[in-house]
Design a protein around this motif. Structure first.
Motif, mmCIF file in Angstrom:
data_model
loop_
_atom_site.group_PDB
_atom_site.id
_atom_site.type_symbol
_atom_site.label_atom_id
_atom_site.label_comp_id
_atom_site.label_asym_id
_atom_site.label_seq_id
_atom_site.Cartn_x
_atom_site.Cartn_y
_atom_site.Cartn_z
ATOM 1 N N ASN A 22 -15.675 -5.182 -6.451
ATOM 2 C CA ASN A 22 -14.444 -4.484 -6.844
ATOM 3 C C ASN A 22 -14.160 -3.263 -5.966
ATOM 4 O OD1 ASN A 22 -12.156 -4.583 -8.459
ATOM 5 N ND2 ASN A 22 -12.945 -3.060 -9.898
ATOM 6 N N MET A 23 -14.513 -3.370 -4.694
ATOM 7 C CA MET A 23 -14.153 -2.314 -3.744
ATOM 8 C C MET A 23 -12.869 -2.692 -3.005
ATOM 9 S SD MET A 23 -17.878 -1.542 -2.071
ATOM 10 C CE MET A 23 -19.267 -1.027 -3.088
ATOM 11 N N VAL A 24 -11.950 -3.254 -3.740
ATOM 12 C CA VAL A 24 -10.755 -3.814 -3.118
ATOM 13 C C VAL A 24 -9.804 -2.739 -2.611
ATOM 14 C CG1 VAL A 24 -10.828 -6.011 -4.348
ATOM 15 C CG2 VAL A 24 -9.765 -4.033 -5.421
ATOM 16 N N ARG A 25 -9.881 -1.552 -3.160
ATOM 17 C CA ARG A 25 -8.971 -0.500 -2.707
ATOM 18 C C ARG A 25 -9.251 -0.115 -1.260
ATOM 19 N NH1 ARG A 25 -8.023 3.745 -7.784
ATOM 20 N NH2 ARG A 25 -7.023 2.227 -9.189
ATOM 21 N N VAL A 26 -10.477 0.207 -0.969
ATOM 22 C CA VAL A 26 -10.814 0.537 0.410
ATOM 23 C C VAL A 26 -10.738 -0.708 1.290
ATOM 24 C CG1 VAL A 26 -13.308 0.177 0.202
ATOM 25 C CG2 VAL A 26 -12.432 1.839 1.846
ATOM 26 N N GLY A 27 -10.970 -1.881 0.691
ATOM 27 C CA GLY A 27 -10.862 -3.127 1.447
ATOM 28 C C GLY A 27 -9.454 -3.367 1.958
ATOM 29 N N THR A 28 -8.443 -3.045 1.152
ATOM 30 C CA THR A 28 -7.058 -3.225 1.600
ATOM 31 C C THR A 28 -6.729 -2.307 2.770
ATOM 32 O OG1 THR A 28 -6.318 -1.631 -0.073
ATOM 33 C CG2 THR A 28 -6.247 -3.971 -0.667
ATOM 34 N N LEU A 29 -7.317 -1.116 2.789
ATOM 35 C CA LEU A 29 -7.089 -0.199 3.904
ATOM 36 C C LEU A 29 -7.667 -0.765 5.198
ATOM 37 C CD1 LEU A 29 -7.922 3.246 2.221
ATOM 38 C CD2 LEU A 29 -5.685 2.144 2.481
ATOM 39 N N LEU A 61 0.805 -1.217 0.000
ATOM 40 C CA LEU A 61 0.000 0.000 0.000
ATOM 41 C C LEU A 61 0.842 1.272 0.000
ATOM 42 C CD1 LEU A 61 -2.771 -1.054 2.548
ATOM 43 C CD2 LEU A 61 -3.067 -0.662 0.097
ATOM 44 N N TRP A 62 2.109 1.174 0.392
ATOM 45 C CA TRP A 62 2.940 2.368 0.480
ATOM 46 C C TRP A 62 3.037 3.088 -0.870
ATOM 47 C CZ3 TRP A 62 4.401 4.453 4.935
ATOM 48 C CH2 TRP A 62 5.345 5.485 4.918
ATOM 49 N N THR A 63 3.020 2.318 -1.954
ATOM 50 C CA THR A 63 3.110 2.913 -3.291
ATOM 51 C C THR A 63 1.747 3.076 -3.946
ATOM 52 O OG1 THR A 63 3.453 0.689 -4.232
ATOM 53 C CG2 THR A 63 5.417 1.965 -3.656
ATOM 54 N N ALA A 64 0.676 2.698 -3.222
ATOM 55 C CA ALA A 64 -0.674 2.820 -3.779
ATOM 56 C C ALA A 64 -1.203 4.235 -3.553
ATOM 57 C CB ALA A 64 -1.607 1.803 -3.130
ATOM 58 N N PRO A 65 -1.759 4.880 -4.578
ATOM 59 C CA PRO A 65 -2.237 6.268 -4.409
ATOM 60 C C PRO A 65 -3.370 6.399 -3.408
ATOM 61 C CG PRO A 65 -2.931 5.349 -6.530
ATOM 62 C CD PRO A 65 -1.952 4.385 -5.950
ATOM 63 N N TRP A 66 -4.227 5.359 -3.281
ATOM 64 C CA TRP A 66 -5.361 5.479 -2.355
ATOM 65 C C TRP A 66 -4.948 5.356 -0.887
ATOM 66 C CZ3 TRP A 66 -4.649 1.328 -5.704
ATOM 67 C CH2 TRP A 66 -4.414 0.080 -5.118
ATOM 68 N N PHE A 67 -3.708 4.949 -0.629
ATOM 69 C CA PHE A 67 -3.222 4.904 0.745
ATOM 70 C C PHE A 67 -3.030 6.320 1.300
ATOM 71 C CE2 PHE A 67 0.259 4.476 3.899
ATOM 72 C CZ PHE A 67 -0.341 3.561 4.760
ATOM 73 N N TRP A 68 -2.680 7.241 0.434
ATOM 74 C CA TRP A 68 -2.423 8.619 0.837
ATOM 75 C C TRP A 68 -3.616 9.534 0.567
ATOM 76 C CZ3 TRP A 68 1.849 8.410 3.543
ATOM 77 C CH2 TRP A 68 2.787 7.413 3.249
ATOM 78 N N ASP A 69 -4.456 9.143 -0.361
ATOM 79 C CA ASP A 69 -5.646 9.930 -0.678
ATOM 80 C C ASP A 69 -6.819 8.967 -0.844
ATOM 81 O OD1 ASP A 69 -7.555 11.717 -1.492
ATOM 82 O OD2 ASP A 69 -6.691 12.078 -3.478
ATOM 83 N N THR A 70 -7.681 8.880 0.168
ATOM 84 C CA THR A 70 -8.762 7.885 0.151
ATOM 85 C C THR A 70 -9.783 8.141 -0.948
ATOM 86 O OG1 THR A 70 -9.919 9.189 1.844
ATOM 87 C CG2 THR A 70 -8.558 7.347 2.595
ATOM 88 N N ARG A 71 -9.808 9.350 -1.501
ATOM 89 C CA ARG A 71 -10.731 9.629 -2.597
ATOM 90 C C ARG A 71 -10.364 8.823 -3.845
ATOM 91 N NH1 ARG A 71 -13.729 14.386 -1.693
ATOM 92 N NH2 ARG A 71 -14.008 14.671 -3.934
ATOM 93 N N GLN A 72 -9.101 8.378 -3.913
ATOM 94 C CA GLN A 72 -8.650 7.545 -5.028
ATOM 95 C C GLN A 72 -9.348 6.180 -5.034
ATOM 96 O OE1 GLN A 72 -6.495 8.190 -7.509
ATOM 97 N NE2 GLN A 72 -5.775 10.210 -6.852
ATOM 98 N N CYS A 73 -9.933 5.800 -3.898
ATOM 99 C CA CYS A 73 -10.652 4.520 -3.837
ATOM 100 C C CYS A 73 -11.875 4.517 -4.741
ATOM 101 C CB CYS A 73 -11.090 4.230 -2.400
ATOM 102 S SG CYS A 73 -9.748 3.933 -1.233
#
Length: 327
Positions: free
Chosen positions: A170-177, A97-109
């Motif tokens: 496909n809500m995997v971005r917020v799911g990883t958080l 997640l360190w290199t994932a954009p949604w880790f730093w900006d949750t709107r990217q989810c």
């Protein structure tokens, strides 16, 4: 078997269980077929039938119940396995997640949702977490039963539902958080239990206090103001209401309610330890070390803690020297 057990033996943890009850066909039949904790009337009947003292029968049932419980070595190995998994999956998630954009900006989810690619690393992260929580769901029925059995059952159901539901939608971005946030404190609790089993009391205390701080900060701070904020408000703003929005957020709010309950138990345990210098009981545990009748007698003369026949001063899963909760 090849890593945890040798480590436990090197730390002086022996594979010896509690005091075994002496063989008795009549009591064994009552134990296996009728009840594991006979009432006063049944105890009187067994006393007349066997010509035994009631306290001797109580002691037999206590030893027989403890006989079925796992040894310290078994619990150490299980905790070491969980510690290894939680620590590994947490660092895997942080690295990913360190290199994932949604880790730093949750709107990217929610940008370009639902047309977001599923990478192989994200896929394996999800599958590993799902498999592990399914294993916890099944093993819960064979582990030592505790007071929060129902809460843990609801937690596992909600977690499995969230992982499966977010993957299917496909809500995997917020799911990883959500997954990474929950893994942040779990390995610290297992580390505290490992230190407890190995009788490193100060290390156990330090890990437990660190676990409590991380748990409360992540579950009562970051989770509602970071995760719930993006699933409740940012998603509504960016992609609008969708049919599964209510179910998804309902499960997330259910987790938050469980977080509040557990935080209360953690704070209460820590408060008692600071005030008394020791933990008198595990607020979740139903583990016994002496029968209720003997506890009453012992407490009237010796204080809070009663001595079991295997030589350990215990009450509800704790030793009198001030060891922390075994979970």
């Amino acid at each position: 078997r090849f890593i945890a057990k040798p480590c436990a033996i090197n730390l002086g943890i022996q594979d010896s269980g509690p005091h075994r009850a002496q063989p008795n066909a009549i009591l064994e039949k009552v134990f296996t077929s009728i009840t594991k904790s006979p009432d006063g009337k049944r105890l009187e009947g067994l006393s007349k039938q066997l010509d035994w003292d009631v306290r001797k029968i109580q002691r037999w049932f206590r030893h027989r119940r403890n006989q079925d419980k796992p040894t310290t070595l078994t619990k150490f190995c299980e905790s070491m396995w969980r510690f290894t998994f939680y620590l590994s999956i947490f660092f895997y998630g942080i690295r990913f997640l360190w290199t994932a954009p949604w880790f730093w900006d949750t709107r990217q989810c929610w940008y370009n949702y639902p047309f977001q690619p599923l990478t192989s690393r994200l896929y394996y992260y999800y599958i590993l977490e799902l498999a592990f929580y399914w294993s916890l769901m099944f093993s819960q029925f064979t582990d030592i039963k505790r007071k929060d059995f129902l809460i843990m059952f609801v937690h596992h159901l909600a977690t499995i539902g969230l992982i499966t539901f977010s993957y299917m939608n496909n809500m995997v971005r917020v799911g990883t958080l959500v997954l990474c946030l929950h893994d942040a404190s779990d390995f610290l609790l297992e580390a505290a239990k490992l230190a407890n089993y190995a009788k490193y009391q100060r290390l156990c205390d330090a890990f437990f206090m660190l676990f409590g701080v991380v748990f409360i900060v992540t579950r009562l701070g970051i989770y509602p103001f970071w995760i719930l904020n993006t699933t409740l408000f940012e998603s509504w703003e960016l992609i609008g209401p969708y049919p599964s929005w209510w179910l998804f957020n309902g499960l997330l709010i259910t987790l938050q309610m469980l977080h509040i309950i557990w935080s209360y138990l953690i704070i209460r345990t820590a408060y008692k330890a600071l005030m008394r210098g020791k933990v008198s009981k595990d607020d979740r545990s139903d583990v016994e070390s002496s029968s209720e009748e003997e506890d009453v007698t012992s407490n009237s003369t010796k204080g809070v803690f009663s001595t079991s026949s295997n030589g350990s001063n215990r009450i509800n899963g704790h030793v009198a020297s001030g060891q922390w909760t075994e979970e």
